[in-house]
Design a protein around this motif. Sequence first.
Motif, PDB file in Angstrom:
ATOM      1  N   GLY A  12       0.826  -1.207   0.000  1.00 55.82           N
ATOM      2  CA  GLY A  12       0.000   0.000   0.000  1.00 55.82           C
ATOM      3  C   GLY A  12       0.855   1.248   0.000  1.00 55.82           C
ATOM      4  N   THR A  35       1.743  -2.904  -4.545  1.00 55.08           N
ATOM      5  CA  THR A  35       0.554  -2.068  -4.568  1.00 55.08           C
ATOM      6  C   THR A  35      -0.224  -2.414  -5.825  1.00 55.08           C
ATOM      7  OG1 THR A  35      -0.269   0.207  -4.368  1.00 55.08           O
ATOM      8  CG2 THR A  35       1.648  -0.125  -5.774  1.00 55.08           C
ATOM      9  N   ARG A  36      -1.517  -2.211  -5.794  1.00 59.27           N
ATOM     10  CA  ARG A  36      -2.334  -2.631  -6.937  1.00 59.27           C
ATOM     11  C   ARG A  36      -1.973  -1.879  -8.216  1.00 59.27           C
ATOM     12  NH1 ARG A  36      -8.221  -2.822  -4.010  1.00 59.27           N
ATOM     13  NH2 ARG A  36      -7.433  -0.833  -3.258  1.00 59.27           N
ATOM     14  N   THR A  67       1.271  -3.236   6.321  1.00 55.47           N
ATOM     15  CA  THR A  67       0.166  -2.963   5.395  1.00 55.47           C
ATOM     16  C   THR A  67      -0.430  -1.599   5.702  1.00 55.47           C
ATOM     17  OG1 THR A  67      -1.306  -4.236   6.867  1.00 55.47           O
ATOM     18  CG2 THR A  67      -0.413  -5.368   4.956  1.00 55.47           C
ATOM     19  N   VAL A  69      -3.382   0.029   3.689  1.00 55.63           N
ATOM     20  CA  VAL A  69      -4.330   0.009   2.579  1.00 55.63           C
ATOM     21  C   VAL A  69      -5.563   0.855   2.916  1.00 55.63           C
ATOM     22  CG1 VAL A  69      -3.462  -2.162   1.645  1.00 55.63           C
ATOM     23  CG2 VAL A  69      -5.227  -2.228   3.396  1.00 55.63           C
ATOM     24  N   TYR A  71      -9.392   0.143   3.071  1.00 61.45           N
ATOM     25  CA  TYR A  71     -10.605  -0.226   3.789  1.00 61.45           C
ATOM     26  C   TYR A  71     -10.451  -1.583   4.481  1.00 61.45           C
ATOM     27  CZ  TYR A  71     -12.643   3.484   0.918  1.00 61.45           C
ATOM     28  OH  TYR A  71     -12.906   4.697   0.328  1.00 61.45           O
ATOM     29  N   SER A  73     -12.108  -4.165   4.032  1.00 57.44           N
ATOM     30  CA  SER A  73     -12.198  -5.208   3.002  1.00 57.44           C
ATOM     31  C   SER A  73     -10.862  -5.432   2.319  1.00 57.44           C
ATOM     32  CB  SER A  73     -13.260  -4.831   1.954  1.00 57.44           C
ATOM     33  OG  SER A  73     -12.954  -3.587   1.343  1.00 57.44           O
ATOM     34  N   ASP A  74     -10.072  -4.358   2.162  1.00 57.54           N
ATOM     35  CA  ASP A  74      -8.731  -4.487   1.586  1.00 57.54           C
ATOM     36  C   ASP A  74      -7.806  -5.228   2.543  1.00 57.54           C
ATOM     37  OD1 ASP A  74      -9.364  -2.964  -0.763  1.00 57.54           O
ATOM     38  OD2 ASP A  74      -9.184  -1.138   0.438  1.00 57.54           O
ATOM     39  N   GLN A  77      -8.541  -8.856   2.378  1.00 59.13           N
ATOM     40  CA  GLN A  77      -8.056  -9.436   1.127  1.00 59.13           C
ATOM     41  C   GLN A  77      -6.568  -9.732   1.166  1.00 59.13           C
ATOM     42  OE1 GLN A  77      -8.914  -7.052  -2.332  1.00 59.13           O
ATOM     43  NE2 GLN A  77      -8.173  -8.592  -3.767  1.00 59.13           N
ATOM     44  N   THR A  99      -3.298   0.319   8.664  1.00 58.21           N
ATOM     45  CA  THR A  99      -4.560   0.845   8.145  1.00 58.21           C
ATOM     46  C   THR A  99      -5.484   1.170   9.320  1.00 58.21           C
ATOM     47  OG1 THR A  99      -4.303  -0.823   6.399  1.00 58.21           O
ATOM     48  CG2 THR A  99      -6.425   0.325   6.517  1.00 58.21           C
ATOM     49  N   SER A 101      -8.742   0.506  10.710  1.00 57.15           N
ATOM     50  CA  SER A 101      -9.670  -0.569  10.407  1.00 57.15           C
ATOM     51  C   SER A 101     -10.481  -0.917  11.652  1.00 57.15           C
ATOM     52  CB  SER A 101      -8.879  -1.780   9.889  1.00 57.15           C
ATOM     53  OG  SER A 101      -9.735  -2.816   9.478  1.00 57.15           O
TER      54      SER A 101
END
Length: 290
Positions: A12, A35-36, A67, A69, A71, A73-74, A77, A99, A101
């Motif tokens: 991220g 990272t995506r 990490t 990221v 959300y 949900s991320d 994942q 994150t 979270s």
Amino acid sequence: MVKPKTKIGFIGTGVMGKSMAAHLIKAGYPVSIYTRTKSKAESLITDGAIWRDTVKKLASTVDVIITMVGYPSDVEQVYFGENGILENAQEGTYVIDMTTSKPSLAIQIYEAAREKNICALDAPVSGGDVGAKNGKLAIMIGGDEAAYEAVQPIFEVIGENIILQGPAGAGQHTKLANQITIATNMIGVCEAIVYAKKAGLHPEKVLESISTGAAASFSLSVLGQRMLNEDFAPGFYVKHFIKDMTIALESAKDLGISAPGLSLSLELYKELAEKGESDSGTQALIKLFE
């Protein structure tokens, strides 16, 4: 214990993560990144970071995984599933989710990691893009003291107010308290600036006076100034603040407490997002008041 040659994986590299990873590279740690969107990591790769094209490849080759990221949900994942961190990290690896979270998710990661002899910490941060760039983030940590002490040298590279708050989930609860504080503060900053203008005052001078008194805050001195400059670039995204406040409000309800200030702020920020400001910085709230 973390050593200078400890291999760090960073997942991220957004507004804050990019600066955090850069500090670790500068400090001499071998850093692998994923990272995506690879293009967002190009400057880090140029500075010496090793690119990994999957979470799985990164997790199996490092000693510490951070990490950062967007959300919950991320987070789920990247940590769970056959291609996730926990299935592919080696025993003895330290995993640190920075994150913002859900506390319950932090506990879930901690327990799943423990079963695999992996040490997990939840360590959300505060300080925005300025704190990340300057390596002066506040870091709020939940987890075991031994794990915290082992990776403390890493925390010291990216932050300066570093506190172990308690067991797994305590870091996230602390960050939610932080966001609850900011929520109503941002409303106050907007109202104060509009009031100063309507009263015929010079808002810059007003900010100069009240930023060092009892009203002092990051929201006032940094974000208030950005409001006056009409600088709405994201140091922290509106969409991510909405996410944080939503989690905080759900948590408050679970704890049986009311949070009217938080509820109002969330309502206003949702209205702001509906006007197309999701990717603006949180200081864009002033647009609803002017």
